[in-house]
Design an enzyme around this catalytic site. Structure first.
Site, PDB file in Angstrom:
ATOM      1  N   LYS A  28       6.633   1.130   8.844  1.00 43.27           N
ATOM      2  CA  LYS A  28       5.854   0.808  10.043  1.00 43.27           C
ATOM      3  C   LYS A  28       6.340  -0.469  10.723  1.00 43.27           C
ATOM      4  CE  LYS A  28       1.768   3.301   8.428  1.00 43.27           C
ATOM      5  NZ  LYS A  28       2.279   3.667   7.080  1.00 43.27           N
ATOM      6  N   ARG A  29       7.631  -0.526  10.959  1.00 45.68           N
ATOM      7  CA  ARG A  29       8.200  -1.685  11.644  1.00 45.68           C
ATOM      8  C   ARG A  29       7.858  -1.637  13.133  1.00 45.68           C
ATOM      9  NH1 ARG A  29       8.230  -3.412   6.892  1.00 45.68           N
ATOM     10  NH2 ARG A  29      10.172  -3.994   5.845  1.00 45.68           N
TER      11      ARG A  29
END
Length: 271
Positions: free
Chosen positions: A93-94
């Site tokens: 979940k960058r």
């Protein structure tokens, strides 16, 4: 992995199962704690027993990076151990921009050779496009999640009445295609999966929330399946923590097989 290769796996295994690897030292069987690398031993055993039924594995990066340098070493070993014909998802979940996003992409796509990475879209195109520059790699963009806080932003409507998640779906299709972009769509939002499918008819969805979180696999397939399946349904806790005893891997296999058998019937029904 290309879209056609992924669909070939789905057809070959009669499955669209993604096994989430969320290895918590507090939850893995106690007998593994005497191993040199308990987390790797746990993940290795889970993979060995479920690979017949899974078309994807999704290591949750937080469970590894929380262990520091040792955790990153373990993650690399897990990524390397997953069979090469199975799709891999770095659930990281960058969501940064520019060179930072490019380096995140290099970390997961080049250093660890994951097929895909989950990305948050809040900062817009700048945070997503660097990941899309890598050939045969995928961005899995958060679209409509199933956590309670998702309503804080994702369902807010603009002046035309359009929810924010719909704007994310529409705009992001200008950046990528069904060949390199997927969407996270929570299974517990069953009533909305059909709406998401209408907005992204050709795209794959990564669907968490089936199993321990209560999502219905049949509802997901009814509203979300397209002509190439278009679904990767994730189960984490329901599979990997099916037992806390020495039979944990065999118990995980049984749970994975149950889901695969249900998926086989759904594929026959809708494809």
């Amino acid at each position: 992995m290309t879209r056609s290769e992924l669909f070939a796996q789905i057809q070959q295994k009669s499955s669209f199962l993604c096994v989430g690897l969320d290895p918590d030292l507090e939850k893995i069987p106690r007998h593994l704690l005497s191993e040199p690398d308990p987390i790797f031993s746990f993940c290795k055993a889970i993979i060995e027993e479920t690979a017949d039924f899974a078309v994807a594995y999704k290591p949750n990066i937080a469970f590894f990076e929380a262990l520091g340098a040792k955790g990153w070493e373990t993650l690399a070993k897990v990524a390397e151990f997953i069979p090469k014909d199975i799709f891999t998802i770095a659930d990281a979940k960058r969501g940064d921009i520019g060179n930072t996003s490019k380096l995140y992409a290099k970390a997961f796509f080049e250093s660890m050779n994951f097929d895909s990475v989950t990305v948050a879209p809040y900062m817009g195109k700048d945070s997503v496009s660097p990941f899309l520059e890598f050939e045969n790699k995928w961005v899995i963009l958060l679209a409509l999640t199933s956590n309670p806080g998702s309503m804080d932003f994702q369902l807010i409507k603009d002046k035309t009445g359009k929810p924010l998640y719909q704007s994310v779906l529409e705009k992001s299709q200008e950046w990528g295609s069904a060949e390199n972009l997927m969407y996270v769509v929570g299974a517990t939002r069953g009533e909305l999966i059909g709406e998401v499918r209408d907005l992204a008819p050709d795209y794959f969805f990564l669907v968490p929330g089936v199993g321990a979180q209560g999502g219905s696999l049949s509802e997901v397939a009814k509203f979300g399946m397209n002509s190439t399946c278009g679904l990767l349904v994730n189960s984490s806790r329901g599979i990997i923590y099916a037992s806390s005893e020495k039979d944990f891997a065999q118990a995980a296999r049984l749970e994975a097989e149950k889901l695969q058998l249900e998926m086989k019937g759904l594929l026959k029904k809708y494809l």
